[in-house]
Structure formats: structure tokens, C-alpha cells
Design a protein around this motif. Structure first.
Motif, PDB file in Angstrom:
ATOM      1  N   ALA A 293     -53.789  12.810  56.544  1.00  0.00           N
ATOM      2  CA  ALA A 293     -53.563  13.862  55.559  1.00  0.00           C
ATOM      3  C   ALA A 293     -52.084  14.202  55.456  1.00  0.00           C
ATOM      4  CB  ALA A 293     -54.370  15.102  55.927  1.00  0.00           C
ATOM      5  N   ARG A 294     -51.400  14.264  56.590  1.00  0.00           N
ATOM      6  CA  ARG A 294     -49.965  14.588  56.565  1.00  0.00           C
ATOM      7  C   ARG A 294     -49.173  13.493  55.861  1.00  0.00           C
ATOM      8  NH1 ARG A 294     -51.312  16.342  61.956  1.00  0.00           N
ATOM      9  NH2 ARG A 294     -51.337  18.620  62.003  1.00  0.00           N
TER      10      ARG A 294
ATOM     11  N   THR B 244     -55.115  27.304  48.277  1.00  0.00           N
ATOM     12  CA  THR B 244     -55.355  26.053  49.013  1.00  0.00           C
ATOM     13  C   THR B 244     -55.095  26.241  50.499  1.00  0.00           C
ATOM     14  OG1 THR B 244     -54.677  24.790  47.059  1.00  0.00           O
ATOM     15  CG2 THR B 244     -54.727  23.617  49.164  1.00  0.00           C
TER      16      THR B 244
ATOM     17  N   ILE C  14     -47.568  11.951  48.353  1.00  0.00           N
ATOM     18  CA  ILE C  14     -47.821  12.572  47.042  1.00  0.00           C
ATOM     19  C   ILE C  14     -46.609  13.372  46.587  1.00  0.00           C
ATOM     20  CG2 ILE C  14     -49.227  14.314  45.855  1.00  0.00           C
ATOM     21  CD1 ILE C  14     -51.575  13.367  47.661  1.00  0.00           C
TER      22      ILE C  14
ATOM     23  N   THR D  66     -49.895  13.686  52.032  1.00  0.00           N
ATOM     24  CA  THR D  66     -49.266  14.786  51.299  1.00  0.00           C
ATOM     25  C   THR D  66     -47.773  14.546  51.089  1.00  0.00           C
ATOM     26  OG1 THR D  66     -49.019  16.022  53.377  1.00  0.00           O
ATOM     27  CG2 THR D  66     -50.928  16.548  51.994  1.00  0.00           C
TER      28      THR D  66
ATOM     29  N   TYR E 227     -51.222  27.542  45.514  1.00  0.00           N
ATOM     30  CA  TYR E 227     -50.624  27.256  46.824  1.00  0.00           C
ATOM     31  C   TYR E 227     -51.292  28.098  47.904  1.00  0.00           C
ATOM     32  CZ  TYR E 227     -47.195  27.952  50.587  1.00  0.00           C
ATOM     33  OH  TYR E 227     -46.580  28.084  51.815  1.00  0.00           O
TER      34      TYR E 227
ATOM     35  N   PHE F 273     -53.450   8.486  49.036  1.00  0.00           N
ATOM     36  CA  PHE F 273     -54.293   8.809  50.196  1.00  0.00           C
ATOM     37  C   PHE F 273     -55.039   7.573  50.671  1.00  0.00           C
ATOM     38  CE2 PHE F 273     -58.396   9.857  52.015  1.00  0.00           C
ATOM     39  CZ  PHE F 273     -58.024  10.720  53.048  1.00  0.00           C
TER      40      PHE F 273
ATOM     41  N   LEU G  48     -51.593  22.314  50.832  1.00  0.00           N
ATOM     42  CA  LEU G  48     -52.075  21.431  51.898  1.00  0.00           C
ATOM     43  C   LEU G  48     -50.983  21.195  52.939  1.00  0.00           C
ATOM     44  CD1 LEU G  48     -54.011  18.743  49.795  1.00  0.00           C
ATOM     45  CD2 LEU G  48     -54.982  20.619  51.141  1.00  0.00           C
ATOM     46  N   MET G  49     -49.746  21.042  52.496  1.00  0.00           N
ATOM     47  CA  MET G  49     -48.637  20.847  53.426  1.00  0.00           C
ATOM     48  C   MET G  49     -48.434  22.088  54.292  1.00  0.00           C
ATOM     49  SD  MET G  49     -45.913  18.790  51.001  1.00  0.00           S
ATOM     50  CE  MET G  49     -44.777  18.429  52.354  1.00  0.00           C
TER      51      MET G  49
ATOM     52  N   ASN H  87     -50.881  20.500  46.478  1.00  0.00           N
ATOM     53  CA  ASN H  87     -50.308  19.655  47.525  1.00  0.00           C
ATOM     54  C   ASN H  87     -49.403  20.463  48.457  1.00  0.00           C
ATOM     55  OD1 ASN H  87     -50.001  16.904  48.608  1.00  0.00           O
ATOM     56  ND2 ASN H  87     -47.864  17.143  48.019  1.00  0.00           N
TER      57      ASN H  87
END
Length: 444
Positions: A394-395, A125, A401, A398, A122, A192, A430-431, A427
Motif C-alpha cells: 500500500a505504501r 479517507t 500514484i 500510494t 483527505y 497498485f 491514504l498516505m 490518495n
């Protein structure tokens, strides 16, 4: 071979942590357990130091070195503290389970490692993927891995059984033409791709995804994992809602085009088969439609072997949970399962429901800590979902996902298996990056 491959890879990951992160994603997509669960074997001794672990340690140390050099900066937020707290609790539970509760040491250590050590992905990333270019690099590696999995799909179709699919045998008739893990990875990338097609509408990547999406869909169906079918349907619905009303026309055209092509192909195949009623082609079509149809109808069949097994195991797990609902049972325990003449001691962490495993082993307190972090991250991303900064896709992806994982985690040991669980932590990272305020960025 281990030294010749893992050691140079770890050195590169140390000096270029972001490349190491991308490599983890690609190598897991392609080699799955043979990258994430391959131990060092010396003579008759086996050391569970996996290539994934070596790579992750190199990334952590390399990232920390960049932090010391001032190339990276971080301002801790509530979600960060909660995930750190969850990792710390997991480590304490591991120690307590081994030295105080006297549960099985190897099992307790492995459980703690899956929660605490891989949660560090986490932070890796978030720190390493912060700009649009970083996201593009990560996506390219993930898509390259998903394209590589198509080779496994062709292998399974030609050989009649997917490579490495034997690790998750079916409870009904039929075979998997793609391993479950590869089906899961394709599901992640497909979400995605779907978001990209809806938002971008027309560009080279969108056109490629329009072609790739049904191919990946065949692989997901061919994995014969019923819970993945339900989970990706929920994720696609979430993407459709988040993409906004203005994308509904694109979605209708896309799905309409797929339906038309599918109808034409199916009609042509069945027509050809009708001309040769006693051919192998006709037999193969009947077998495939029968197996897939049986898997679909068995979703609601309580007598299905795997569904019945889950009902019994989950019932026993709830009995254990009621003994200590706040703090759980600890790691390294087994459940006694009796189904008629069937007798088995099932690992507590292997009851095929990651949420229930977490609740039973670590109790309500730890579960709330992790759920709190996920809620904060989700809320931040949703608040910025309409921000025009080139990261809308991307938002949306995520969040989609996360929906996939929320549904899928109820049916398999995802967080308890590193080749599945690492993508949950990636993930979330990324969030965290997508929902951040303006912060210092950088790093190599």
C-alpha cells in the motif's frame, strides 16, 4: 430517479461512512461524470447538486457522528493543519473573487469548491481507512471498478469509439477506444497491481493481476492520452525503485513474459494479415499502428495543435502570474488567447496544467501550503516504506500514484475537475494513514 438512487445511498453512507467512501470510488470509476457532475434538473432550472456532493456530505456528517460517539479519534499533525489551511484559503479566495474582485460568481464558486470541499476527502479517507482490512476493502472496490471498465474497452473496440470519449477530442487523427477518465482510473489501479505482483510474487491475486495488467494497459494506450503514457511510466519506475533490489528479478521475469507474449501475438497477427493483404483486418492493423505511432511521435512535435495551444495559454498565464506572484489573481478569471485568426477567452482554471492554475490563481503562498502538506506526507510514508506490517504494498502504491499524479497534473485540469481531483485527496488521505504513528483506530 435522482431521489430513488441518491437519497437511499446518502442514508447508507451516513450510517456507514466507510461504505459511502468505497461507493464513491466505484461509482466514479464506472459512471465518471454521470455520477460526479449530474445536476438536478427541474423544468428549465438546473441545480448543480451532484450525487458525489450529496454522498460526500453524508460521509462527513456520518464520520463526525462517529467522532462524537468516540468511535473515531484523530490527533492533528502538521499536514492536517496545512490542508485545513489550504481549504480555508480556497474558501476565502472564492468569497473574495465573488464579492470583492467581482469575478464571475459561478466560476469562482466552482473553483473554490474543487479545492476546499473535495479536500475533505483527505480527512474522510484518513479517518475511515486505518487498518489492513480497511485497505483491503478499498482495494477490492477499486479493482472491481477497474474490471468493470474492461466492458467499456470492449465496447470501444467493437464500436470503433469509446463511450463518452467525445468529451476529450483528439488533436491528431484517430479515435479513443476508451475515455480519458477511464484510462486514468485504470492507471491508478495498475500501479497498485504492479506493486502487488513485485512484492507478493505468487498468490491468487498476483496471478489475476498478471492477467489483468496487460488488458488495462491496452485500455490506457487506447485512451490515446500521451501524458498518461509518460506519467504511468514514471510511476512504474518509482514502484520498481521503492520495491527494492530483491524484486528486480520478479520485474525482469514479468516484463520478459509480457514481451514474449506480445511479440508472439503481434507476429501472428501480422502474419495472418500478410496472407490477406487486401482484407479489412490488414486495413485495421495499418490504421491502428499508424494512429498510435502518430500519437507517440507527436509528443515531441511542437506544431501539434494541443501542444501549441498549451504553449500559448501557459505563456499568457505567466504574464498574469507576474502581476501578483504571492497571492495570485483569484478565481473566476479568463485568459485572452490569440493564435492567428483564432480568438478565445479561456477559463483560467482550464489551462490544462493544475500546478500552473494553482500558482496563477492562488499565488505562491497557497501553493507552498499545499506542497508542504504533500511533502510531509510523502516523507512519512517513505520513512516507513520498509516496515514489515503487511502494508508495504500500500505504501509503495500510494507513492507511485502520487508520482503518476505529479506528472499528469502538468497536462490536464485534474484538480479543477472533481471526477479526477478526488483521487488526489483520497490518495493523500491514504498516505496520512500509512505514515501515522500508533493512534486510535475504529469506526464503521
Amino acid at each position: 430517479m435522482y431521489a430513488l438512487t441518491v437519497v437511499p445511498a446518502a442514508l447508507i453512507a451516513f450510517f456507514h461512512p466507510r461504505s459511502g467512501l468505497f461507493a464513491i470510488i466505484f461509482l466514479t470509476f464506472i459512471f465518471e461524470r454521470f455520477f460526479t457532475l449530474s445536476p438536478i434538473i427541474l423544468g428549465e432550472s438546473e441545480y448543480k447538486i451532484y450525487p458525489l456532493d450529496v454522498m460526500l456530505l453524508a460521509i462527513i456528517f456520518g464520520t463526525f457522528l462517529q467522532f462524537l460517539k468516540g468511535q473515531l479519534g484523530i490527533r492533528f499533525k502538521k499536514a492536517d493543519f496545512l490542508i485545513l489551511g489550504f481549504a480555508a484559503l480556497s474558501s476565502l479566495y472564492g468569497l473574495a473573487s465573488i464579492f470583492i474582485l467581482n469575478h464571475e460568481a459561478a466560476l469562482s464558486f466552482s473553483s473554490a469548491k474543487n479545492y476546499a470541499f473535495y479536500a475533505l476527502l483527505y480527512f474522510a479517507t484518513y479517518l475511515l481507512v486505518r487498518t489492513k482490512e480497511d485497505f483491503l476493502g478499498l482495494v477490492k472496490f477499486a479493482v472491481a471498478g477497474a474490471i468493470g471498465i474492461i466492458g467499456f474497452l470492449f465496447y470501444g473496440a467493437l464500436s470503433g469509439q469509446g463511450l463518452w470519449s467525445e468529451y476529450t477530442p483528439l488533436s491528431t487523427e484517430g479515435v479513443r477506444i476508451l475515455a480519458f477518465t477511464h484510462g486514468y482510473y485504470l492507471s491508478i489501479v495498475s500501479i497498485f497491481a504492479f506493486a502487488y505482483i513485485l512484492v507478493k510474487k505468487k498468490d491468487a491475486f498476483a496471478s489475476a493481476f498478471v492477467f489483468l495488467l496487460p488488458v488495462w494497459g491496452i485500455g490506457i494506450v487506447g485512451s490515446m492520452m500521451r501524458h498518461l503514457w509518460i506519467s504511468i511510466a514514471a510511476a512504474f519506475f518509482a514502484v520498481l525503485v521503492l520495491a527494492g533490489k530483491e524484486t528486480r528479478g520478479s520485474a525482469k521475469r514479468l516484463l520478459g513474459g509480457y514481451f514474449f507474449v506480445a511479440f508472439f501475438v503481434v507476429a501472428a497477427v501480422f502474419y495472418a494479415a500478410s496472407l490477406l493483404p487486401n482484407s479489412k483486418i490488414n486495413d485495421a492493423i495499418g490504421e491502428v499502428t499508424g494512429v498510435v505511432g502518430h500519437r507517440v511521435t507527436s509528443i515531441a512535435d511542437s506544431s501539434d495543435e494541443s501542444i501549441f495551444w498549451r504553449n500559448v495559454v501557459w505563456s499568457e498565464a505567466f504574464k498574469e502570474y507576474r502581476k501578483n506572484p504571492l497571492f495570485g489573481t483569484g478565481f473566476g478569471k479568463y485568459l485572452s488567447v490569440e493564435i492567428g485568426s483564432y480568438r478565445e477567452f479561456v477559463e483560467m482554471r482550464n489551462m490544462h496544467n493544475s500546478f500552473l492554475v494553482l500558482l496563477v490563481q492562488m499565488g505562491l503562498v497557497s501553493a507552498v501550503v499545499l506542497a508542504g502538506a504533500v511533502w510531509i506526507l510523502l516523507k512519512k510514508v517513505l520513512e516507513k516504506i520498509r516496515t514489515v506490517d503487511g502494508m508495504q504494498i500500500a505504501r509503495i502504491a500510494t507513492v507511485g500514484i502520487l508520482c503518476l499524479q505529479a506528472a499528469a497534473f502538468m497536462f490536464q485540469p485534474y484538480l479543477e475537475t472533481n471526477l479526477l481531483g478526488i483521487f488526489f485527496w483520497i490518495n493523500l488521505g491514504l498516505m496520512r494513514s500509512l505514515g501515522r504513528e500508533n493512534e486510535q483506530t475504529g469506526g464503521n
